[in-house]
Write a protein that holds these residues in place. Structure first.
Motif, PDB file in Angstrom:
ATOM      1  N   SER A   1       0.853  -1.196   0.000  1.00 66.55           N
ATOM      2  CA  SER A   1       0.000   0.000   0.000  1.00 66.55           C
ATOM      3  C   SER A   1       0.884   1.239   0.000  1.00 66.55           C
ATOM      4  N   TYR A   2       0.403   2.285  -0.694  1.00 62.64           N
ATOM      5  CA  TYR A   2       1.148   3.525  -0.806  1.00 62.64           C
ATOM      6  C   TYR A   2       0.216   4.706  -0.618  1.00 62.64           C
ATOM      7  N   SER A   3       0.787   5.833  -0.150  1.00 63.29           N
ATOM      8  CA  SER A   3      -0.004   7.044   0.108  1.00 63.29           C
ATOM      9  C   SER A   3       0.637   8.256  -0.551  1.00 63.29           C
ATOM     10  N   PRO A   4       0.508   8.375  -1.873  1.00 65.24           N
ATOM     11  CA  PRO A   4       1.055   9.560  -2.545  1.00 65.24           C
ATOM     12  C   PRO A   4       0.173  10.779  -2.276  1.00 65.24           C
ATOM     13  N   SER A   5       0.657  11.934  -2.661  1.00 63.90           N
ATOM     14  CA  SER A   5      -0.069  13.194  -2.487  1.00 63.90           C
ATOM     15  C   SER A   5      -0.637  13.665  -3.818  1.00 63.90           C
ATOM     16  N   PRO A   6      -1.702  14.490  -3.779  1.00 62.05           N
ATOM     17  CA  PRO A   6      -2.230  15.050  -5.030  1.00 62.05           C
ATOM     18  C   PRO A   6      -1.120  15.756  -5.814  1.00 62.05           C
ATOM     19  N   GLY A   7      -1.114  15.509  -7.120  1.00 57.33           N
ATOM     20  CA  GLY A   7      -0.096  16.082  -7.995  1.00 57.33           C
ATOM     21  C   GLY A   7       1.086  15.154  -8.226  1.00 57.33           C
ATOM     22  N   ASP A   8       1.272  14.150  -7.356  1.00 56.71           N
ATOM     23  CA  ASP A   8       2.348  13.188  -7.554  1.00 56.71           C
ATOM     24  C   ASP A   8       2.069  12.327  -8.775  1.00 56.71           C
ATOM     25  N   VAL A   9       3.099  11.678  -9.264  1.00 54.88           N
ATOM     26  CA  VAL A   9       2.972  10.758 -10.387  1.00 54.88           C
ATOM     27  C   VAL A   9       3.384   9.366  -9.906  1.00 54.88           C
TER      28      VAL A   9
ATOM     29  N   VAL B   1      -9.158   9.107  -8.680  1.00 55.06           N
ATOM     30  CA  VAL B   1      -8.030   9.148  -7.747  1.00 55.06           C
ATOM     31  C   VAL B   1      -6.715   9.167  -8.523  1.00 55.06           C
ATOM     32  N   LEU B   2      -6.574   8.251  -9.479  1.00 53.55           N
ATOM     33  CA  LEU B   2      -5.372   8.157 -10.314  1.00 53.55           C
ATOM     34  C   LEU B   2      -5.776   8.202 -11.781  1.00 53.55           C
ATOM     35  N   ALA B   3      -5.379   9.241 -12.460  1.00 54.22           N
ATOM     36  CA  ALA B   3      -5.690   9.367 -13.880  1.00 54.22           C
ATOM     37  C   ALA B   3      -4.551   8.775 -14.707  1.00 54.22           C
ATOM     38  N   PRO B   4      -4.861   7.826 -15.618  1.00 57.46           N
ATOM     39  CA  PRO B   4      -3.810   7.303 -16.494  1.00 57.46           C
ATOM     40  C   PRO B   4      -3.141   8.454 -17.253  1.00 57.46           C
ATOM     41  N   ALA B   5      -1.796   8.431 -17.280  1.00 63.44           N
ATOM     42  CA  ALA B   5      -1.049   9.543 -17.872  1.00 63.44           C
ATOM     43  C   ALA B   5       0.036   9.081 -18.844  1.00 63.44           C
ATOM     44  N   GLY B   6      -0.027   7.825 -19.264  1.00 67.15           N
ATOM     45  CA  GLY B   6       0.954   7.379 -20.245  1.00 67.15           C
ATOM     46  C   GLY B   6       1.294   5.912 -20.110  1.00 67.15           C
ATOM     47  N   ASP B   7       1.695   5.335 -21.246  1.00 67.27           N
ATOM     48  CA  ASP B   7       2.058   3.930 -21.338  1.00 67.27           C
ATOM     49  C   ASP B   7       3.176   3.860 -22.366  1.00 67.27           C
TER      50      ASP B   7
ATOM     51  N   THR C   1      -1.343  10.011 -12.767  1.00 60.97           N
ATOM     52  CA  THR C   1      -1.259  11.248 -12.003  1.00 60.97           C
ATOM     53  C   THR C   1      -2.283  11.192 -10.879  1.00 60.97           C
ATOM     54  N   VAL C   2      -1.847  11.539  -9.669  1.00 67.43           N
ATOM     55  CA  VAL C   2      -2.751  11.579  -8.522  1.00 67.43           C
ATOM     56  C   VAL C   2      -3.606  12.839  -8.663  1.00 67.43           C
ATOM     57  N   VAL C   3      -4.917  12.633  -8.865  1.00 68.65           N
ATOM     58  CA  VAL C   3      -5.807  13.766  -9.141  1.00 68.65           C
ATOM     59  C   VAL C   3      -6.812  14.063  -8.033  1.00 68.65           C
ATOM     60  N   GLY C   4      -6.989  13.167  -7.084  1.00 71.45           N
ATOM     61  CA  GLY C   4      -7.966  13.431  -6.041  1.00 71.45           C
ATOM     62  C   GLY C   4      -7.834  12.467  -4.881  1.00 71.45           C
ATOM     63  N   PRO C   5      -8.517  12.791  -3.775  1.00 72.63           N
ATOM     64  CA  PRO C   5      -8.466  11.923  -2.604  1.00 72.63           C
ATOM     65  C   PRO C   5      -9.287  10.657  -2.814  1.00 72.63           C
ATOM     66  N   GLY C   6      -8.952   9.636  -2.056  1.00 74.57           N
ATOM     67  CA  GLY C   6      -9.710   8.396  -2.103  1.00 74.57           C
ATOM     68  C   GLY C   6      -8.803   7.190  -2.063  1.00 74.57           C
ATOM     69  N   ARG C   7      -9.429   6.037  -2.261  1.00 73.44           N
ATOM     70  CA  ARG C   7      -8.701   4.762  -2.274  1.00 73.44           C
ATOM     71  C   ARG C   7      -8.967   4.063  -3.599  1.00 73.44           C
TER      72      ARG C   7
ATOM     73  N   GLU D   1      -0.545  -5.818  -8.460  1.00 73.10           N
ATOM     74  CA  GLU D   1      -1.549  -4.980  -7.797  1.00 73.10           C
ATOM     75  C   GLU D   1      -0.930  -4.256  -6.620  1.00 73.10           C
ATOM     76  N   VAL D   2      -1.277  -2.960  -6.497  1.00 73.61           N
ATOM     77  CA  VAL D   2      -0.924  -2.167  -5.331  1.00 73.61           C
ATOM     78  C   VAL D   2      -2.163  -1.399  -4.902  1.00 73.61           C
ATOM     79  N   ALA D   3      -2.229  -1.082  -3.611  1.00 76.14           N
ATOM     80  CA  ALA D   3      -3.318  -0.253  -3.065  1.00 76.14           C
ATOM     81  C   ALA D   3      -2.799   1.166  -2.918  1.00 76.14           C
ATOM     82  N   ILE D   4      -3.637   2.119  -3.288  1.00 79.91           N
ATOM     83  CA  ILE D   4      -3.280   3.534  -3.206  1.00 79.91           C
ATOM     84  C   ILE D   4      -4.314   4.240  -2.343  1.00 79.91           C
ATOM     85  N   HIS D   5      -3.823   5.025  -1.372  1.00 80.28           N
ATOM     86  CA  HIS D   5      -4.695   5.842  -0.530  1.00 80.28           C
ATOM     87  C   HIS D   5      -4.182   7.279  -0.571  1.00 80.28           C
ATOM     88  N   VAL D   6      -5.044   8.179  -1.038  1.00 76.74           N
ATOM     89  CA  VAL D   6      -4.700   9.592  -1.112  1.00 76.74           C
ATOM     90  C   VAL D   6      -5.572  10.312  -0.094  1.00 76.74           C
ATOM     91  N   ALA D   7      -4.952  10.932   0.887  1.00 79.90           N
ATOM     92  CA  ALA D   7      -5.694  11.628   1.945  1.00 79.90           C
ATOM     93  C   ALA D   7      -6.396  12.851   1.389  1.00 79.90           C
TER      94      ALA D   7
END
Length: 108
Positions: free
Chosen positions: A14-22, A46-52, A72-78, A100-106
Motif C-alpha cells: 500500500s502507498y499514500s502519494p499526495s495530489p499532484g504526484d505521479v 483518484v489516479l488518472a492514467p497519464a501514459g504507457d 497522475t494523482v488527481v484526487g483523494p480516495g482509495r 496490484e498495489v493499493a493507493i490511498h490519497v488523503a
C-alpha cells in the motif's frame, strides 16, 4: 510533486502519494511474445492514467524490456492499480501474471 516509482517487487503493498504526484509502474515485458501488461482496474477519480510506454533492453530487437505505466494523482480516495500480463487479443482471458498495489490519497 514527486514520482512514486514501483516495480514488480512492490506488488501487494500500500502507498499514500499526495495530489499532484505521479505513480510510475515499471514491469518487465517481452512484447514479441504477444504478452503485454494491461490495466485491469483503477479509479480514475483518484489516479488518472497519464501514459504507457516501453523501454527495450540493450539487447535490441525481439528482446524484452520494461513497460512503464504512469498515473497522475488527481484526487483523494482509495483505489487499487491492477494490471494483468496477457495477449492483447485475449482481453477476457486470464492473465499469466498479475500486479496490484493499493493507493490511498488523503483528503484535504
Amino acid at each position: 510533486m514527486a514520482n512514486l516509482e514501483l516495480t514488480e517487487s512492490d506488488g501487494g503493498r500500500s502507498y499514500s502519494p499526495s495530489p499532484g504526484d505521479v505513480v510510475v509502474v515499471q514491469l518487465p515485458e517481452t512484447p514479441s511474445s504477444g504478452f503485454r501488461w494491461q490495466l485491469d482496474t483503477v479509479d480514475a477519480s483518484v489516479l488518472a492514467p497519464a501514459g504507457d510506454s516501453f523501454r527495450p533492453d540493450q539487447a535490441g530487437l525481439g528482446g524484452g524490456g520494461i513497460r512503464q505505466l504512469r498515473f497522475t494523482v488527481v484526487g483523494p480516495g482509495r483505489t487499487s492499480v491492477r494490471l494483468g500480463l496477457r495477449r492483447g487479443w485475449e482481453t477476457d482471458g486470464p492473465a499469466t501474471r498479475r500486479f496490484e498495489v493499493a493507493i490511498h490519497v488523503a483528503g484535504d
